[in-house]
Motif scaffolding. Structure first.
Motif, PDB file in Angstrom:
ATOM      1  N   ASN A 188       3.778  15.371 117.808  1.00 53.38           N
ATOM      2  CA  ASN A 188       2.810  13.800 117.150  1.00 53.38           C
ATOM      3  C   ASN A 188       1.427  14.311 118.160  1.00 53.38           C
ATOM      4  OD1 ASN A 188       6.585  13.343 117.704  1.00 53.38           O
ATOM      5  ND2 ASN A 188       4.917  12.479 115.881  1.00 53.38           N
ATOM      6  N   GLY A 227      18.828   9.649 117.463  1.00 51.37           N
ATOM      7  CA  GLY A 227      17.926  10.196 117.814  1.00 51.37           C
ATOM      8  C   GLY A 227      17.558  10.593 119.243  1.00 51.37           C
ATOM      9  N   GLN A 274       9.272   9.759 118.805  1.00 48.48           N
ATOM     10  CA  GLN A 274      10.023  10.856 118.395  1.00 48.48           C
ATOM     11  C   GLN A 274      11.488  10.049 118.154  1.00 48.48           C
ATOM     12  OE1 GLN A 274      11.118  14.256 119.821  1.00 48.48           O
ATOM     13  NE2 GLN A 274       9.656  14.910 119.989  1.00 48.48           N
ATOM     14  N   PRO A 312      10.882   8.151 113.172  1.00 46.89           N
ATOM     15  CA  PRO A 312      11.722   8.817 112.063  1.00 46.89           C
ATOM     16  C   PRO A 312      13.235   8.214 112.077  1.00 46.89           C
ATOM     17  CG  PRO A 312      10.935  11.213 113.116  1.00 46.89           C
ATOM     18  CD  PRO A 312      11.276   9.133 114.160  1.00 46.89           C
ATOM     19  N   LEU A 313      14.235   8.055 112.554  1.00 42.65           N
ATOM     20  CA  LEU A 313      15.494   8.043 112.567  1.00 42.65           C
ATOM     21  C   LEU A 313      15.400   6.180 112.536  1.00 42.65           C
ATOM     22  CD1 LEU A 313      17.822  10.067 114.820  1.00 42.65           C
ATOM     23  CD2 LEU A 313      18.004   9.412 112.257  1.00 42.65           C
ATOM     24  N   LEU A 329       8.007   7.161 106.465  1.00 41.95           N
ATOM     25  CA  LEU A 329       8.996   8.037 107.281  1.00 41.95           C
ATOM     26  C   LEU A 329       7.800   9.648 106.990  1.00 41.95           C
ATOM     27  CD1 LEU A 329      11.904   8.167 108.289  1.00 41.95           C
ATOM     28  CD2 LEU A 329      12.610   8.815 106.472  1.00 41.95           C
ATOM     29  N   ASN A 330       8.004  10.009 105.675  1.00 42.12           N
ATOM     30  CA  ASN A 330       7.012  11.405 105.502  1.00 42.12           C
ATOM     31  C   ASN A 330       6.169  11.832 106.637  1.00 42.12           C
ATOM     32  OD1 ASN A 330       8.989  12.047 104.028  1.00 42.12           O
ATOM     33  ND2 ASN A 330       7.569  11.408 101.795  1.00 42.12           N
ATOM     34  N   ARG A 331       4.913   9.805 106.587  1.00 39.87           N
ATOM     35  CA  ARG A 331       4.168  10.498 107.959  1.00 39.87           C
ATOM     36  C   ARG A 331       3.775  10.245 108.788  1.00 39.87           C
ATOM     37  NH1 ARG A 331       1.437   6.163 104.853  1.00 39.87           N
ATOM     38  NH2 ARG A 331       0.948   4.381 106.566  1.00 39.87           N
ATOM     39  N   VAL A 332       5.555   9.337 109.195  1.00 38.51           N
ATOM     40  CA  VAL A 332       5.975  10.038 111.024  1.00 38.51           C
ATOM     41  C   VAL A 332       6.440  11.075 111.034  1.00 38.51           C
ATOM     42  CG1 VAL A 332       7.947   9.369 112.042  1.00 38.51           C
ATOM     43  CG2 VAL A 332       6.317   7.694 111.430  1.00 38.51           C
ATOM     44  N   ARG A 333       6.666  12.058 109.670  1.00 39.19           N
ATOM     45  CA  ARG A 333       7.590  13.382 110.271  1.00 39.19           C
ATOM     46  C   ARG A 333       6.952  14.830 110.778  1.00 39.19           C
ATOM     47  NH1 ARG A 333      12.464  13.083 106.202  1.00 39.19           N
ATOM     48  NH2 ARG A 333      14.382  12.950 107.568  1.00 39.19           N
ATOM     49  N   GLU A 334       5.364  13.783 109.422  1.00 36.17           N
ATOM     50  CA  GLU A 334       4.718  15.005 109.236  1.00 36.17           C
ATOM     51  C   GLU A 334       4.344  15.120 111.123  1.00 36.17           C
ATOM     52  OE1 GLU A 334       2.072  14.278 105.962  1.00 36.17           O
ATOM     53  OE2 GLU A 334       3.686  15.034 104.951  1.00 36.17           O
ATOM     54  N   GLY A 335       3.753  13.952 111.352  1.00 43.39           N
ATOM     55  CA  GLY A 335       3.046  14.100 112.962  1.00 43.39           C
ATOM     56  C   GLY A 335       1.332  13.840 112.348  1.00 43.39           C
TER      57      GLY A 335
END
Lengths: 350, 311
Positions: free
Chosen positions: A89, B199, B229, B232-233, B305-311
């Protein structure tokens, strides 16, 4: 930069002795390679130096200062992990800047920028600075993690098999780059690898570890030309050294299960011993002293590995270029007498 | 199948045919597995769903015996313009926010404490997980006893040892909502903890080691390594809990029966549909409004969630 001394380090994990009374000194500005098979204790040695692992006995000394009670952060080392330990990230730039941005260090932002750009240029990753680490290839990730080590000037670089997860081509080019950076920066480096070629090509000195014991320390040439044990002899050099069980009969050495007989080039040899002959010292010549039959040929382009059978013994010989021999052909060969290594039956060099 | 070939004739290629009389094709087997479920889903879910959508535009009661009468958007207008229904939504929102925030904080906190193994950590983790395995009605019933002002243990534990001055959690409109929030938190924090533990255990140690060598402070490590880290969870846990909180029914019914300002939309829906007049048309409309709201909230969270996953 500084020199590092390990004094009688022992590290146990439960019943397992990972490091057994290891002592070594790494000089200021030296590229020191720890070589050994999996489980030899190489990584543990590195982690003890970094302070990530505490030794059960012995001392870690940097420049005459004991580091036994110092935390990893206080030892001022840089560590490159085998698994590119990038912070997820975060962009490549932020990853590189991370060690400089530590609140304990307080580096001004302009200097951070300067140093990050410098490191990125050295590793040729400046075009990746804005990218997120998740979108990097393995080689790029490892460059970034090496970059994170070189942005600051630590006392010592500790590298734990940084090239082992990369493909062969990339490994070769990064090997050259690493060596170059190390020479330019004159940085003290301890580099762990199980790859003898990496060790021989990069090291100023090599320390060979096996099952927690330091077997030999020396220059690549020392290690190759005067291996202290059969283990070391077999670890370096491809193809492997020929090891032959031999009986001494006064001045003659009879290689068992064969009709090969040499004259002892060494006095005080025991009656039972092991002969080590590097494959490049077994030479095919028309009027050679010994004869044998070719059982296998491995052409590699630059050289050819020829397997020669005499009696029940098979000797490997490397010959430059491609050779015109056929399997089953009878050949004559010589062994370079002053390049023979003598080991006692326990594997110790005589 | 085999053919005798003579002379120089090219060997004949015959298509491979499996022995046996009758064989199902892959597609037939596929249908055989899927069709029963499909038929069941269509009968039990899809048809009622479509039928209730139709009913939401009518005036109808299942017990009246008269056929549905088309009223257009009347049911929806009535619900959306009535302060009464808005109050139900406000109650639900308040409950959802309070419980989800508390569960996230408690769950994540517990996960951080149980992250590293210690003697007995396995049994402690299992014990903490027990509440979420219980039936909500059972939980509501025994928490009613726990909250009881004269002999319940809750007041005693928080320091009110005199039953005469102790607060009546389920009898005061300013406390009833909190009582439900407390029970929901007790029951569902373990769920958040479970996901957070998963997680946390996925974070490789070498990241922390690298950070410690890089002289990162503990707070820095938490903010730059742990939190991103686990995020997401954690968000999945929040998503599940928010949807569940929005549907909250059993705990409310079990603890207060929906009185004292704790009437959530689900409770209101239940009353509308199955009590008094059995207003099926109106309750179908309300059910659809709840559905739309839940889908909207879920979408917001999934986007996060998707935003977090994409980092």
């Amino acid at each position: 930069m500084s020199n590092i001394r390990l004094e009688n380090i022992t590290r146990r994990f439960g019943e397992i002795v990972a490091l057994d009374d290891v002592s070594l000194t790494v000089q200021d500005g030296e590229f020191f390679v720890l070589l050994g098979p999996t489980g030899a204790g190489k990584t543990t040695t590195l982690r003890v130096i970094a302070g990530l692992e505490k030794q059960n006995a012995g001392h870690v000394i940097f420049d005459a200062h004991s580091m036994d009670d110092a935390q990893p952060a206080d030892r001022d080392v840089a560590f490159v992990f085998q698994q590119y330990s990038l912070y997820p990230n975060m962009s490549v730039y932020d990853n590189l800047a991370f060690p400089l941005r530590s609140p304990l260090r307080k580096t001004p932002e302009a200097e951070i920028k300067q140093r990050v750009t410098d490191a990125a240029e050295k590793l040729r990753i400046n075009h990746l600075l804005e990218r997120k680490t998740a979108r990097l290839s393995g080689g790029e990730m490892q460059r970034v993690s090496i970059g994170r080590a070189i942005v600051r000037s630590p006392r010592v670089f500790l590298m734990d098999e940084p090239l082992s997860n990369l493909d062969a081509k990339l490994r070769e080019s990064l090997r050259v780059e690493l060596k170059h950076i190390q020479k330019v920066q004159h940085s003290t480096t301890v580099f762990v690898t199980h790859d003898q070629i990496e060790a021989l090509t990069m090291a100023d000195r090599i320390g060979v570890l096996d099952r927690g014991k330091l077997l030999q320390v020396g220059t690549p040439q020392d290690i190759y030309d005067r291996p202290a044990t059969t283990f070391v002899a077999q670890l370096v050099g491809t193809p492997r050294i020929n090891l032959l069980r031999t009986a001494r009969n006064n001045g003659a050495l009879n290689i068992s299960h064969s009709d090969l007989t040499l004259s002892a080039g060494h006095e005080n040899l025991p009656n039972d011993l092991l002969l080590g002959v590097r494959p490049e010292d077994v030479r095919l010549v028309n009027d050679g002293q010994f004869e044998g039959v070719i059982t296998l040929i491995e052409p590699l382009g630059v050289e050819t590995i020829v397997h020669i059978r005499n009696g029940e013994q098979t000797l490997l010989s490397t010959i430059a270029g491609n050779v015109q021999v056929r399997i089953g052909e009878a050949v004559r060969f010589n062994v370079v007498p002053d390049r023979i290594h003598y080991f006692d039956i326990d594997g110790k060099r005589i | 199948m085999s053919q005798a070939t003579t002379g120089a004739a090219a060997p004949q290629v015959t298509p491979y045919r499996a022995a046996g009389r009758r064989h199902l094709s892959d597609r037939q087997i596929l249908l055989l597995f899927i069709l029963p479920t499909m038929i069941l889903l269509i009968c039990m879910n899809l048809i009622p769903l479509i039928y209730s959508l139709f009913l939401s535009f009518t005036e109808y009661s299942v017990i009246s015996g008269t056929p549905p009468a088309w009223v257009g958007l009347d049911n929806y207008t009535q619900i959306l313009t009535s302060a009464d229904f808005w109050a139900n939504f406000a109650t639900t929102g308040r409950f959802a926010i309070l419980s989800v925030v508390l569960e996230t904080a408690v769950g994540f906190g517990l996960a951080l404490l149980l992250r590293y193994k210690f003697r007995g950590s396995g049994i402690i983790t299992t014990l903490i997980l027990v509440p979420m395995m219980l039936s909500p009605i059972v939980v509501a019933t025994f928490w009613k006893l726990i909250f009881n002002p004269s002999y319940g243990i809750f007041n005693y534990l928080i320091g009110f040892t005199n039953p005469n001055t102790a607060p009546e959690w389920l009898g005061r409109s300013d406390l009833a909502m909190w009582a439900i929030v407390i029970v929901d938190t007790w029951m569902w924090s373990p769920f958040v903890m479970l996901l957070c533990l998963a997680g946390l255990s996925a974070i490789p140690d070498y990241l922390y080691e690298a950070a410690s060598i890089d002289r990162a402070s503990a707070w820095f490590q938490f903010r730059r390594i742990t939190l991103p880290q686990v995020m997401p969870l954690l968000l999945i846990a929040v998503l599940f809990r928010t949807i569940e909180a929005f549907k909250q029914f059993d705990l409310v019914m079990g603890l207060t029966g929906g009185g004292l300002g704790t009437e959530t939309v689900s409770v209101r829906l239940y009353r509308l549909a199955f009590q008094g007049q059995f207003d099926t048309g109106m309750s179908s409309a309300l059910a659809y409004i709840i559905l739309v709201v839940i889908i909207a909230i879920s979408n917001l969270l999934i986007r996060a969630l998707n935003r977090v996953r994409e980092g």
